[in-house]
Scaffold this active site. Structure first.
Site, mmCIF file in Angstrom:
data_model
loop_
_atom_site.group_PDB
_atom_site.id
_atom_site.type_symbol
_atom_site.label_atom_id
_atom_site.label_comp_id
_atom_site.label_asym_id
_atom_site.label_seq_id
_atom_site.Cartn_x
_atom_site.Cartn_y
_atom_site.Cartn_z
ATOM 1 N N ALA A 237 0.827 -1.281 0.055
ATOM 2 C CA ALA A 237 -0.088 0.194 0.197
ATOM 3 C C ALA A 237 0.853 1.305 0.232
ATOM 4 C CB ALA A 237 -0.853 -0.006 1.333
ATOM 5 N N HIS A 238 0.098 2.498 0.087
ATOM 6 C CA HIS A 238 0.832 3.669 -0.246
ATOM 7 C C HIS A 238 1.841 3.884 1.011
ATOM 8 C CE1 HIS A 238 -3.012 5.913 1.045
ATOM 9 N NE2 HIS A 238 -2.776 4.854 1.830
ATOM 10 N N ASN A 239 3.031 4.454 0.336
ATOM 11 C CA ASN A 239 4.009 5.083 1.680
ATOM 12 C C ASN A 239 4.746 3.761 2.502
ATOM 13 O OD1 ASN A 239 1.753 7.576 1.676
ATOM 14 N ND2 ASN A 239 3.765 7.963 1.279
#
Lengths: 353, 353, 353
Positions: A237-239
């Site tokens: 997922a993001h980051n």
């Protein structure tokens, strides 16, 4: 392609056992084995196959050298030596450079020397593809992406605009790098989108499996460090940040903003919460449920393994009445004059959903 | 793109703290922050970063306004306000309408005004694409599909024949909408196919993540209501119905014919049985195993969280001998003259596999 | 398409109840039902819908024939009969043979008669496509692949070089067959690739779901036997062997070199370890964690099902203090003069990560 045992020994620093002139034209498994090819023995469980194999030679570790009945190569790490030998016979990555007539390549894309761009590939404006890279059929290389030297997008790989790859990055078909992070905020009429303005930065010598997805960061980037190995159908997922040389097996999912250290090994179908930290050298067994940070090196696992369904149902029922069992034990303790232990029902279970 | 704090405040109904003339050219995280950009503070954990950030302004909630040391915007919901501001700087969805020369568009497809059809897109016979929609590279829009206004198929999206999308539906790369439901019946010589004659109907303002699959219905349709948010690598089986504004995190799977209510939030890697009903406003924690209907609003979870492998193995062994422990407690109860409680080993565990 | 009840009865060996002249133009669900169409009753739960349905006829089992209030067909297996009837109305697989102008087909590929090759398909050198096969839009058929008769690659299917399909194999969009197995060995500077020199061999009458991935073997092949059914988003790792007529639901993952027998039914989101053996006729419930071989026929499951989060947290806490509870029971046993049972903390939990 054909090598003598002696040539293989010299090339990879191994020791010949038996006839150095035997010719090897490929690799095989030990059971049944193939004449003219070489196998390997790494797992002692299969030692008994040494006597029966039809392989013309076997790569073994020093401690198994005495069990060799035919020709072989002796290696410090027989699996590693086998991988080196096998690579000699792997033609799957050889290619003729060139751009296929059906590829759609932007006029201002920078294509290095010796690059292959396959049929129906799209390379958008401002993309930079490093020398000796292979962009396989139907891949999409978005605007402003950067690929280092000798990358390989096997086929149908999606690199969203702005994604950066280091050198020798290998990506299997169907992988999506740089999809929109799952950033939503509840507005007056329902979910609204939180723009995902970061990108994905991937180091060198990274491998990414088929149909794996890596979302781009919300503000900063999602980062995959050098030497990371990702299997198929993984979700990053993001980051998230994945540390150097960490290997993750198929179907593992990592929620947003989690950081994973270097040299971790994470089994298949593990679920890892968002916003937590996994330290270096953490080994997580398959299908574990990681609800909290694991800063310390070590081996971790969770879950109830398989059982006959009848037993499983009984187990679930027993676990559900554990509270009652504790009450009964306390009643007995009081009855016989033993002091019951205090319970702590507030044990903290982290799970952010 | 450059806005003064005052302009941002006016546009989004916020309050300026400090110098309204400060110019903002983008967004950033607070730590370390970027001069000329604006960050936000929503999680009190990060309050200490306010003093050190290099951001030129920070969006904060009313209760944190006193902690602002520099310029800022005060919002009722700082994350929501940030999303609004960030959208000003998101150029990723701007496009020039037009049909790429390499797109394969059926003569009788109806393409609305202001539509973009990218390279190597296929639009089949009878498809209707609403105005201002974006059909990204290598997407497939099957025959008889209907897309509303301002939809966005990012790239390589597959819409099977007959699929319907409302307005402003956004789909990430690799998603497959309308694949064959897993309908099989055992015949005299093995599995035979049960035709899947339904389709998929998707409402407005829906977002669907990368490599997610939604199967078409067997007879009736699979239905995704308005405002639903689906993350990556999700599986929605045939004839499921997902209610309005429900959000589902990555890698969750929902078996056939299950109905999920409105405004649910379902964590990542949750497994949900077929033919059950989840009510409105149900919140399911990540990796839960949903074996039965959950009609009532509330928060639900399951699973054993991570532990050191040594402890985990002991726990599994203890759980497996719970039956023996119950026997021992009963023996003690009888020995000391306490009446053992009755057990119900027939607790119902629903799981249809 | 329009059939009388009598025609349907004759074609499929069924018995008419009521008016054999009634015309049927399609299929429907019983509730509410559609006039002019035929539904079916297989699950006794829905028996009450028989009286109210607007369907013009219903297929029922012999034991429900007495409950028919209108016209119908009586079948030994009503779901199977329904599937046969429904297939008459399924136009989704009809096609006109031909090669689309935008397909990229190697000059030396062998294309059988009556084959359809869709837009933007790539068929590489030496591929052999059997008669009456359908290669849907944007699919990739690698060099040296072999497809039998009447195969169907729905769209965007990836067949890596060397993959073999039997007859009537059906593959949904986004599936990747023959991706690189996850074979890595730690070298002096990090992970190095172990060449994956095997392929994937798929039998006849196999179905593979959307975005499923099947890796090619390391040395020998990954093998999917005749009649296997695989749902969406499944992962089959290198060198697995799946036996005849085994059906596997969505999101199940099988680690490398595991063998699964014939006629197994494996639920959704099951995780199966590598290097184990599952026997014939094994039924595994959804979301199970399969850590060890299951040689014996039977039904198996694992996992803790959903509960309100408050109860779940208490359960987790109780499970974690099970060791203490055992100690307390032992103390009571000793106190009252009962001999505590021996514990075996070394219960073997297999999990190779």
């Amino acid at each position: 392609m054909n090598y003598s045992l002696g040539e293989l020994a010299q090339r990879f620093g191994l020791e010949v056992a038996g006839d150095a002139a035997v010719h090897i034209g490929g690799v095989c498994t030990l059971s049944p084995g193939v004449s003219g090819r070489i196998g390997f023995l790494a797992n002692p469980r299969y030692k008994s196959t040494l006597a029966q194999t039809q392989a013309s030679a076997v790569i073994v570790g020093r401690k198994d050298a005495g069990s060799l009945t035919g020709n072989g190569l002796i290696a410090r790490d027989p699996y590693y030596a086998f991988a080196q030998v096998a690579r000699l016979f792997d033609a799957s990555k050889r290619f003729e450079p060139g751009v296929h007539a059906t590829a759609v390549v932007a006029a201002d894309a920078q294509i290095g020397e010796g690059v292959y761009i396959g049929p129906l590939v799209i390379v958008e404006s401002g993309a930079r593809v490093g020398a000796h890279s292979y962009i396989g059929a139907s891949s999409f290389v978005g605007s402003g992406t950067t690929l280092g030297t000798a990358c390989r997008l096997e086929a149908r790989v999606h690199l969203n605009a702005g994604v950066t790859l280091g050198d020798r990055v290998q990506i299997q078909p169907g992988a999506v790098i740089g999809s929109r992070g799952f950033g939503n905020v509840m507005g007056p009429k329902g979910w609204e989108e939180v723009p995902q303005l970061g990108s994905v930065v991937i180091g060198s010598d990274v491998e990414i499996g088929a149909n794996t997805t890596i979302d781009r960061g919300a503000i900063d980037d999602t980062v995959i460090a050098n030497g990371v190995r990702l299997d198929n159908l993984i979700m990053i997922a993001h980051n998230c940040r994945i540390g150097e040389h960490t290997a993750i097996a198929a179907m593992t999912g990592i929620a947003g903003s989690t950081r994973i250290g270097a040299r971790c090994m994470i089994g298949g179908a593990v679920g890892i919460n968002g916003h937590i930290e996994i330290g270096d050298d953490v080994f997580i067994l398959g299908r574990a449920m990681v609800t909290q940070s694991l800063p310390d090196k070590g081996v971790y696992g969770s879950g109830l393994p398989i059982a006959p369904a009848k037993d499983w149902r009984k187990t679930v029922a027993r676990v559900r009445r554990l509270g009652k069992l504790e009450d009964r034990v306390r009643a007995v303790e009081q009855h016989v004059g033993l002091k019951g232990q205090e319970q702590d029902d507030d044990d903290d279970v982290h799970n952010n959903g």
